[in-house]
Design an enzyme around this catalytic site. Sequence first.
Site, PDB file in Angstrom:
ATOM      1  N   HIS A 195      58.184  71.673 -23.877  1.00 40.55           N
ATOM      2  CA  HIS A 195      58.311  71.881 -25.323  1.00 40.55           C
ATOM      3  C   HIS A 195      59.438  72.841 -25.680  1.00 40.55           C
ATOM      4  O   HIS A 195      59.356  73.562 -26.680  1.00 40.55           O
ATOM      5  CB  HIS A 195      56.987  72.361 -25.930  1.00 40.55           C
ATOM      6  CG  HIS A 195      55.914  71.310 -25.898  1.00 40.55           C
ATOM      7  ND1 HIS A 195      55.975  70.160 -26.637  1.00 40.55           N
ATOM      8  CD2 HIS A 195      54.748  71.261 -25.184  1.00 40.55           C
ATOM      9  CE1 HIS A 195      54.902  69.431 -26.401  1.00 40.55           C
ATOM     10  NE2 HIS A 195      54.145  70.066 -25.522  1.00 40.55           N
ATOM     11  N   GLU A 213      63.201  70.673 -31.365  1.00 44.20           N
ATOM     12  CA  GLU A 213      61.986  71.405 -31.693  1.00 44.20           C
ATOM     13  C   GLU A 213      62.064  71.720 -33.176  1.00 44.20           C
ATOM     14  O   GLU A 213      63.141  72.063 -33.705  1.00 44.20           O
ATOM     15  CB  GLU A 213      61.873  72.682 -30.872  1.00 44.20           C
ATOM     16  CG  GLU A 213      61.797  72.466 -29.368  1.00 44.20           C
ATOM     17  CD  GLU A 213      60.628  71.588 -28.928  1.00 44.20           C
ATOM     18  OE1 GLU A 213      59.597  71.575 -29.639  1.00 44.20           O
ATOM     19  OE2 GLU A 213      60.747  70.915 -27.898  1.00 44.20           O
ATOM     20  N   ASP A 262      66.761  66.173 -27.706  1.00 45.26           N
ATOM     21  CA  ASP A 262      65.386  66.552 -28.054  1.00 45.26           C
ATOM     22  C   ASP A 262      65.456  67.679 -29.065  1.00 45.26           C
ATOM     23  O   ASP A 262      66.338  68.550 -28.985  1.00 45.26           O
ATOM     24  CB  ASP A 262      64.599  66.995 -26.830  1.00 45.26           C
ATOM     25  CG  ASP A 262      63.140  67.260 -27.177  1.00 45.26           C
ATOM     26  OD1 ASP A 262      62.367  66.284 -27.247  1.00 45.26           O
ATOM     27  OD2 ASP A 262      62.779  68.437 -27.402  1.00 45.26           O
TER      28      ASP A 262
END
Length: 594
Positions: free
Chosen positions: A187, A47, A45
């Site tokens: 997040h 950001e 993942d």
Amino acid sequence: MSDRGRNLPAVAEAAREMFHQETLDALFDDARARSLFATTFVVVDLETTGGAPDGGGITEIGAVKIRGGEELGEFATLVNPGERIPPYITVLTGITEAMVLPAPRIDSVLPAFLEFARDAVLVAHNAPYDTGFLKAACAAHGYPWPKPLVLDTAALARRVLTRDEVPNNKLATLARWLGGNARQPCHRALDDARATVDVLHALIGRLSGHRVHTLGDALEFVKAVSPTQRRKKHLAENLPNTPGVYVFRDGKDRPLYVGTSSAIATRVRSYFTASEKRARINTEMLAAAERVEAIECAHSLEAEVRELRLIAAHKPPYNRRSKFPERVVWLKLTAEAYPRLSVVRTLTGDGGSYLGPFASRRHAELAAAGVHEALPLRQCTLRLSTRRTTVACALAELGRCPAPCEHRISPEEYTASAAEPFREATTGNPSEVVRRLLDRMRSLSEGRRYEDAAAVRGRLVAFLKASVRMQRLASLTALSQVVAARPGAAGGWELAVIRHGRLAAAGASPPRVHPRPALDALLATAETVRPGPGPVPCASPEETERVLAWLERPETRLVEVDGGWASPVDGAGRWRELLATAEAAMGGITHLGL
């Protein structure tokens, strides 16, 4: 140094690239066959600062390596994106500029991440977004993208779960759907990667009900492969991955579809993936297919020719092209005292002259209209006698026919003014016909009759394109034998014996062995081919054109040629530039199939 010597580095580099690609293909095939339980996944993942991959930067990478339900390791780091972080991104992720200021840049992080993910299947939620940023970063900093297999948990959830179970396929929604001890996304890259791991395990648990057990099954399941494709994909097993022809057959062993490929197994497998978009193939043909026959060939030319011959012989219902080579037509100048143009299907040795082949009568008639525009050939269909006269038609009164029916012109004068210019235009120099048509177009344009001028241009293109094609075919079909060789992709030589435009034999010599023994064996067993009355009597026009294309490749070497292989120095080929310009002006007429 010779040109061949200068090209050695490029050839070596191409060989290394081909070997590397073949190695990757073999590894991918092995990975696809591996069970999901035995597959190593790296769930990643990112950001970012937002925006598109080429306009935004990575601020954090988090990844978890798993296999068989067990977590093998984690990778996590903040990344200095080298740009400002928008306030809304800071609110969403909690990542501030102060946090990433001492962090390493992405060019320092990439090598470690790529090593962590090496030989693993990448997994991400909405994978195109994450992989897009990683690809862009690799390209920007000179790192080769390893092209891993990628599994998207969002796409997998859309296939596995129904709207009754989850209202949408967002990661947070799926994590809540799991309940219990499932980790929740927040997040931040590593936490979101951990949540994706739990979602992946839950979705894999649901796949067995869909008969999905291997990585390859899962990748195809995500792509919405049809039930027919999944049920029939065993037909692609145990096929050779060599050049050749494949034939889909039904339960009565009738050919349904014939195709060709440089790698049969790889091509046939593609019929059972989401890349197959043809509705009739995907549903009707695959539903009726019961087996796939593979016909191995020495090289690509033999495969192409075998495909054409099989399609012409069996006319499989799901092949659209090349099924009816016998339907081509010719424009014939008849052999009589006052010759005329006639559209015919067969070539005979009665002394007539021919132009073609054409895909249909309509195409031949378009070229005939161009000839009639340029030459005073009679357009009636009567067989005229040199002894009796008949009443002239309206074309004679309009001055568009010399009225041989009333003997206003002798057979010798008619031949010199009309018949001979046609023969010369089709077999030699078409300049007289071309210039007359150009003059006619110019005259019509000056009179502002633009539609009429465009019609003449279409006739010119039809005639000239057929002349170029026929002269190219005739130059090869006139030769009793051509022996040619081409370097093989894996070494050795691809060999071909062509007689009168027909592939009479094909073979290959192994690497590091002189090709002469293999060539002698081919010549001894090659098909006997007799010349015929026209440019392509010994093969279909399409076959001879495939042979020509193979011979004209720069790497092909002519070993033996019986006779001179040449086209007329002032032939139709001189007008190719005009032909291309005219086609472009009319938007191209490639749909005419000329």
